[in-house]
Design a protein around this motif. Sequence first.
Motif, short mmCIF file in Angstrom:
data_model
loop_
_atom_site.label_atom_id
_atom_site.label_comp_id
_atom_site.label_asym_id
_atom_site.label_seq_id
_atom_site.Cartn_x
_atom_site.Cartn_y
_atom_site.Cartn_z
N LEU A 36 0.90 -1.16 0.08
CA LEU A 36 0.06 0.01 -0.11
C LEU A 36 0.92 1.23 0.12
O LEU A 36 1.69 1.40 0.91
N VAL A 37 0.59 2.36 -0.98
CA VAL A 37 1.64 3.19 -1.00
C VAL A 37 0.63 4.70 -0.68
O VAL A 37 1.29 5.70 -0.65
N LEU A 38 -0.61 4.60 -0.90
CA LEU A 38 -1.34 5.65 -0.60
C LEU A 38 -3.03 5.37 -0.51
O LEU A 38 -3.57 4.52 -1.33
N LYS A 39 -3.53 6.10 0.63
CA LYS A 39 -5.22 6.05 0.55
C LYS A 39 -5.44 7.05 0.35
O LYS A 39 -5.26 8.14 0.84
N THR A 40 -6.50 7.24 -0.35
CA THR A 40 -7.37 8.74 -0.54
C THR A 40 -8.95 8.54 -0.57
O THR A 40 -9.42 7.35 -0.50
N HIS A 41 -9.82 9.56 -0.33
CA HIS A 41 -11.16 9.42 -0.09
C HIS A 41 -11.52 10.49 -1.45
O HIS A 41 -10.95 11.45 -1.74
N ALA A 42 -12.28 9.84 -2.20
CA ALA A 42 -12.72 10.60 -3.41
C ALA A 42 -14.19 11.17 -3.10
O ALA A 42 -15.02 10.53 -2.65
N THR A 43 -14.44 12.31 -3.41
CA THR A 43 -15.65 12.76 -3.47
C THR A 43 -15.94 13.48 -4.94
O THR A 43 -15.37 14.28 -5.75
N GLY A 44 -17.25 13.33 -5.60
CA GLY A 44 -17.64 14.20 -6.92
C GLY A 44 -18.84 13.29 -7.35
O GLY A 44 -19.84 13.10 -6.79
N ALA A 45 -18.69 12.96 -8.62
CA ALA A 45 -19.89 12.37 -9.36
C ALA A 45 -19.37 11.25 -10.43
O ALA A 45 -18.23 11.24 -10.98
N GLN A 46 -20.14 10.24 -10.72
CA GLN A 46 -20.12 9.51 -11.88
C GLN A 46 -21.13 10.10 -12.83
O GLN A 46 -22.24 10.39 -12.71
N VAL A 47 -20.56 10.27 -14.20
CA VAL A 47 -21.32 10.88 -15.09
C VAL A 47 -21.66 9.80 -16.26
O VAL A 47 -21.16 8.87 -16.89
N TYR A 48 -23.10 9.89 -16.54
CA TYR A 48 -23.79 9.08 -17.28
C TYR A 48 -24.41 9.71 -18.54
O TYR A 48 -24.84 10.87 -18.46
N THR A 49 -24.37 8.93 -19.56
CA THR A 49 -25.18 9.30 -20.67
C THR A 49 -26.25 8.53 -21.48
O THR A 49 -25.92 7.36 -21.27
N CYS A 50 -27.28 9.16 -21.82
CA CYS A 50 -28.52 8.20 -22.02
C CYS A 50 -28.26 7.78 -23.50
O CYS A 50 -28.00 8.60 -24.53
N LYS A 51 -27.99 6.35 -23.87
CA LYS A 51 -27.93 5.70 -25.06
C LYS A 51 -28.63 4.71 -25.22
O LYS A 51 -29.23 3.90 -24.56
N ALA A 52 -28.81 4.25 -26.64
CA ALA A 52 -29.61 3.00 -27.08
C ALA A 52 -28.58 1.91 -27.06
O ALA A 52 -27.55 2.01 -27.44
N SER A 143 -29.61 7.91 -11.26
CA SER A 143 -30.97 7.93 -10.49
C SER A 143 -32.02 7.30 -11.29
O SER A 143 -32.36 7.25 -12.58
N ALA A 144 -32.81 6.75 -10.28
CA ALA A 144 -34.19 6.01 -10.67
C ALA A 144 -35.07 6.80 -11.05
O ALA A 144 -36.14 6.50 -11.80
N PRO A 160 -23.84 11.86 -7.77
CA PRO A 160 -23.06 12.16 -6.67
C PRO A 160 -22.59 10.79 -6.21
O PRO A 160 -23.20 9.88 -5.92
N TYR A 161 -21.18 10.50 -5.62
CA TYR A 161 -20.77 9.65 -5.22
C TYR A 161 -19.43 9.82 -4.36
O TYR A 161 -18.97 11.07 -4.46
N ALA A 162 -19.17 8.76 -3.53
CA ALA A 162 -17.85 9.04 -2.71
C ALA A 162 -17.18 7.64 -2.57
O ALA A 162 -18.16 6.76 -2.79
N ALA A 163 -16.06 7.58 -2.61
CA ALA A 163 -15.45 6.13 -2.31
C ALA A 163 -14.01 6.28 -1.79
O ALA A 163 -13.54 7.53 -1.83
N ASP A 164 -13.45 5.26 -1.30
CA ASP A 164 -11.95 4.94 -0.87
C ASP A 164 -11.30 4.66 -1.84
O ASP A 164 -11.58 3.35 -2.41
#
Length: 171
Positions: A36-52, A143-144, A160-164
């Motif tokens: 293990l060299v680094l632990k981070t916490h991320a905050t932001g978004a997952q970006v989705y596009t509507c497609k067929a 979003s549902a 919106p999402y967060a993760a380690d």
Amino acid sequence: MTRVLQTVLLLSCSAAAMAGTPSIPTELTPPARARLVLKTHATGAQVYTCKAADDGKFQWVLQAPDAQLHDRKGAVIGQHFAGPTWKHKDGSQVIAKAAAHVDSPDAASVPWLLLAATGHTGEGVFSKVSSIQRINTKGGKPSATVQCDRSKEGTQIRSPYAADYYFYAGG
């Protein structure tokens, strides 16, 4: 995402998750000699596009993450974006691809992942990263309540999402 929501996500996830080592499913274990060299916490978004899809049905398709990486004190030390790519403030970058995934314990959240590095640029923290774990996810699924249909084709949404993220070298 509003600054207030970012702060709530950061405070709710980072203190508990980064305080100790969580129980990580064996499917997401990095190579035996990786360190293990680094632990981070991320905050932001997952970006989705509507497609067929190939069958003609419309669905939200992941385009890219758009998140900031934070250290234990909450300071921004990097970004996470398309590729998927992680860029540290020292200029080093790692690009990776998913090697394994496990559903999040929270059904409303994106899966936990083990990623394998496929490329690097720059010298620094990320220049030797070989594996990355994404764990302790909160949110990030489309979003549902926002339907993806022909009338929304090409529309993007940000979930919106967060993760380690745990970064490993060697192995």
